[in-house]
Design a protein around this motif. Structure first.
Motif, PDB file in Angstrom:
ATOM      1  N   ILE A   1       5.168  12.415  -2.571  1.00 23.93           N
ATOM      2  CA  ILE A   1       3.493  13.059  -3.242  1.00 23.93           C
ATOM      3  C   ILE A   1       3.714  11.552  -3.601  1.00 23.93           C
ATOM      4  CG2 ILE A   1       3.021  14.114  -4.512  1.00 23.93           C
ATOM      5  CD1 ILE A   1       3.654  16.788  -2.791  1.00 23.93           C
ATOM      6  N   LYS A   2       4.667  11.096  -4.736  1.00 22.39           N
ATOM      7  CA  LYS A   2       4.265  10.457  -5.155  1.00 22.39           C
ATOM      8  C   LYS A   2       3.991   8.713  -4.853  1.00 22.39           C
ATOM      9  CE  LYS A   2       6.850   7.580  -8.961  1.00 22.39           C
ATOM     10  NZ  LYS A   2       7.804   7.576 -10.211  1.00 22.39           N
ATOM     11  N   ASP A   3       4.379   8.858  -3.738  1.00 19.49           N
ATOM     12  CA  ASP A   3       4.037   7.669  -3.138  1.00 19.49           C
ATOM     13  C   ASP A   3       3.112   7.065  -2.182  1.00 19.49           C
ATOM     14  OD1 ASP A   3       6.673   6.587  -3.572  1.00 19.49           O
ATOM     15  OD2 ASP A   3       8.017   7.171  -1.462  1.00 19.49           O
ATOM     16  N   LYS A   4       2.401   8.419  -2.134  1.00 17.81           N
ATOM     17  CA  LYS A   4       0.753   8.818  -1.769  1.00 17.81           C
ATOM     18  C   LYS A   4       0.363   8.924  -2.519  1.00 17.81           C
ATOM     19  CE  LYS A   4       1.719  11.968   2.358  1.00 17.81           C
ATOM     20  NZ  LYS A   4       2.109  13.654   2.994  1.00 17.81           N
ATOM     21  N   VAL A   5       0.326   8.715  -3.663  1.00 18.67           N
ATOM     22  CA  VAL A   5      -0.231   8.757  -4.751  1.00 18.67           C
ATOM     23  C   VAL A   5      -0.329   6.839  -5.258  1.00 18.67           C
ATOM     24  CG1 VAL A   5      -1.023   9.432  -7.263  1.00 18.67           C
ATOM     25  CG2 VAL A   5       0.072  10.951  -5.926  1.00 18.67           C
ATOM     26  N   ALA A   6       0.495   6.531  -5.614  1.00 20.17           N
ATOM     27  CA  ALA A   6       0.374   4.888  -5.258  1.00 20.17           C
ATOM     28  C   ALA A   6      -0.199   4.439  -4.530  1.00 20.17           C
ATOM     29  CB  ALA A   6       1.366   4.930  -5.365  1.00 20.17           C
ATOM     30  N   LYS A   7      -0.145   4.854  -3.217  1.00 18.78           N
ATOM     31  CA  LYS A   7      -1.127   3.688  -2.353  1.00 18.78           C
ATOM     32  C   LYS A   7      -2.309   5.119  -2.166  1.00 18.78           C
ATOM     33  CE  LYS A   7       3.117   4.519   1.595  1.00 18.78           C
ATOM     34  NZ  LYS A   7       3.724   4.756   2.361  1.00 18.78           N
ATOM     35  N   LYS A   8      -2.389   5.745  -2.853  1.00 14.03           N
ATOM     36  CA  LYS A   8      -4.289   6.192  -2.787  1.00 14.03           C
ATOM     37  C   LYS A   8      -3.923   5.356  -3.864  1.00 14.03           C
ATOM     38  CE  LYS A   8      -7.836   8.069  -2.813  1.00 14.03           C
ATOM     39  NZ  LYS A   8      -9.306   7.962  -0.970  1.00 14.03           N
ATOM     40  N   LEU A   9      -3.738   5.469  -5.342  1.00 14.81           N
ATOM     41  CA  LEU A   9      -4.563   4.059  -6.179  1.00 14.81           C
ATOM     42  C   LEU A   9      -4.544   2.629  -6.093  1.00 14.81           C
ATOM     43  CD1 LEU A   9      -2.090   4.914  -9.221  1.00 14.81           C
ATOM     44  CD2 LEU A   9      -4.787   5.937  -9.277  1.00 14.81           C
ATOM     45  N   ILE A  10      -3.588   2.073  -4.831  1.00 16.72           N
ATOM     46  CA  ILE A  10      -4.143   0.763  -4.570  1.00 16.72           C
ATOM     47  C   ILE A  10      -4.981   0.354  -3.567  1.00 16.72           C
ATOM     48  CG2 ILE A  10      -2.396  -1.066  -3.219  1.00 16.72           C
ATOM     49  CD1 ILE A  10      -0.411   0.177  -4.102  1.00 16.72           C
ATOM     50  N   SER A  11      -5.302   1.314  -2.688  1.00 17.45           N
ATOM     51  CA  SER A  11      -6.002   1.183  -2.117  1.00 17.45           C
ATOM     52  C   SER A  11      -8.255   1.502  -2.709  1.00 17.45           C
ATOM     53  CB  SER A  11      -6.032   2.465  -0.921  1.00 17.45           C
ATOM     54  OG  SER A  11      -6.389   3.767  -1.925  1.00 17.45           O
ATOM     55  N   LEU A  12      -7.971   2.384  -4.037  1.00 19.37           N
ATOM     56  CA  LEU A  12      -9.547   2.298  -5.146  1.00 19.37           C
ATOM     57  C   LEU A  12      -9.369   1.045  -5.517  1.00 19.37           C
ATOM     58  CD1 LEU A  12      -8.506   6.062  -6.479  1.00 19.37           C
ATOM     59  CD2 LEU A  12     -10.213   5.334  -4.827  1.00 19.37           C
ATOM     60  N   GLN A  13      -7.928   0.391  -5.871  1.00 13.40           N
ATOM     61  CA  GLN A  13      -7.936  -0.809  -6.254  1.00 13.40           C
ATOM     62  C   GLN A  13      -9.134  -1.935  -5.425  1.00 13.40           C
ATOM     63  OE1 GLN A  13      -4.520  -2.805  -7.744  1.00 13.40           O
ATOM     64  NE2 GLN A  13      -5.454  -4.240  -9.274  1.00 13.40           N
ATOM     65  N   ASP A  14      -8.114  -1.910  -4.219  1.00 13.40           N
ATOM     66  CA  ASP A  14      -8.862  -2.801  -3.408  1.00 13.40           C
ATOM     67  C   ASP A  14     -10.259  -2.409  -2.953  1.00 13.40           C
ATOM     68  OD1 ASP A  14      -6.535  -3.850  -2.928  1.00 13.40           O
ATOM     69  OD2 ASP A  14      -6.096  -2.385  -1.444  1.00 13.40           O
ATOM     70  N   GLU A  15     -11.040  -1.246  -3.104  1.00  9.54           N
ATOM     71  CA  GLU A  15     -11.916  -1.305  -3.021  1.00  9.54           C
ATOM     72  C   GLU A  15     -12.888  -1.683  -4.019  1.00  9.54           C
ATOM     73  OE1 GLU A  15     -12.828   3.301  -2.270  1.00  9.54           O
ATOM     74  OE2 GLU A  15     -11.875   3.116  -0.340  1.00  9.54           O
TER      75      GLU A  15
END
Length: 361
Positions: A64-78
């Protein structure tokens, strides 16, 4: 209602699995003062309330922690993509404004300058309006003052014509300013995104740590509760019987230590034995339980107490009417058991009030 139907209704009501029709019927039966077994509903509700405690909690997946971190990185790219699109649109709008301001040729520029000069000259040649009213004393004084102290001449400054090079210079400076503003906004947005990501990652770490500690504490509570339920499982199951008789076991004399409790159900031919502070047994010895009826001893079984087992289950009690059992005796016998009491008696209990203290043999 029949006896079996009442027991089934009570069990379904305590478990919460009764349908609407039966629930209405059972509620009307209770409100009308129907007969119910004493304490049965409360005992069933107590037992059912222990079931959720035994259930094992599932620990969240570490992914779950990895998924949350990946979601934040994708938001930064957006956010970066949005900044790039904003910069591109700003450049396009600036180019459009510049093109709209540029004259088509030098003749159009000179023509606009000539028109401005002609308009200025025409405005200078227009005479000032004359007053229509007859002169008064105040007007005459004002005119004489003007002749003595005439007002200073008004100077007219003509602006030099702007060339195409000057217009391009102004447009380029506007583009540079717009570019710097866009870069500043982009830097602020990126800085805010980094700060939010840093604080969010710290918050998630602390939340995960708190969740792990909470899960560990809950697992310990569940394990302790499960051990408690397993320890008293025999007692809970036995207490569902209706015809339970509790017999207190006392030492036969002052020189004998120990005491105990024997719970019997003559209808189901089962019982539970609790022994405390009993004398030490040899490796080939055990405590044997006897039921005394009409002067004869009937063996119930041989048992060796254990600290891990508080209540010892007794199965297959002899077929004896309850009113014919006089005493319960506990003797020390060989580990294999005896057909008749041979060892010393350590405990006894009266089933009927008329029973007396037995001899040691």
């Amino acid at each position: 209602m029949a006896a079996n139907a009442i027991h089934e209704m009570i069990s379904a009501y305590a478990a919460g699995c009764m349908d609407k029709k039966n629930f209405k019927t059972f509620r009307e039966y209770m409100y009308e003062g129907g007969e119910l077994p004493v304490g049965e509903l409360g005992e069933l509700q107590n037992v059912i309330s222990l079931l959720p405690v035994i259930l094992e909690l599932e620990k969240p997946n570490p992914a779950i922690k990895d998924k949350v971190a990946k979601k934040l990185i994708s938001l930064q790219d957006e956010i970066k993509e949005k900044i790039r699109v904003t910069k591109q649109s700003t450049k396009t709008s600036a180019k459009t404004v510049v093109r709209s301001l540029e004259p088509e040729d030098e003749d159009e520029l000179n023509l606009s300058t000539t028109n401005d000069e002609t308009r200025q000259t025409s405005f200078d040649e227009v005479p000032p309006p004359q007053p229509l009213s007859p002169p008064t004393r105040g007007t005459e004084f004002y005119e004489s003052a003007k002749r003595v102290n005439p007002p200073p001449p008004t100077s007219v400054y003509e602006l030099p014509p702007r060339s195409l090079k000057d217009i391009e210079t102004d447009n380029s400076s506007g583009k540079i300013k717009a570019l710097w503003i866009a870069l500043g906004l982009s830097f602020l947005i990126l800085l805010g995104t980094i700060i939010i990501f840093q604080f969010s990652s710290k918050d998630y770490d602390s939340q995960f740590a708190a969740l792990e500690s909470r899960i560990n504490s809950l697992q310990q509570e569940v394990q302790s509760t499960r051990d408690l339920v397993n320890r008293f499982d025999e007692l809970i199951e036995f207490m569902n019987y209706k015809d339970i008789q509790i017999i207190q076991l006392s030492p036969v004399d002052n020189n004998t230590s120990g005491y105990g409790k024997l719970m019997l159900s003559f209808t189901h031919r089962e019982g539970l034995l609790e022994l405390s502070e009993m004398p030490t047994l040899g490796t080939d010895q055990a405590f044997q339980i006897w039921l005394i009826s009409d002067g004869r001893s009937y063996s119930v079984g041989s048992y060796v107490p254990s600290r891990a087992q508080k209540y010892i289950p007794i199965k297959d009690i002899p077929y004896l009417p309850k009113n014919q059992v006089e005493l319960v005796r506990v003797t020390i016998e060989p580990l294999t058991g005896s057909e008749l009491p041979q060892g010393p008696a350590v405990l006894f209990g009266s089933v009927n009030a008329s029973a007396t203290t037995p001899a040691r043999r």
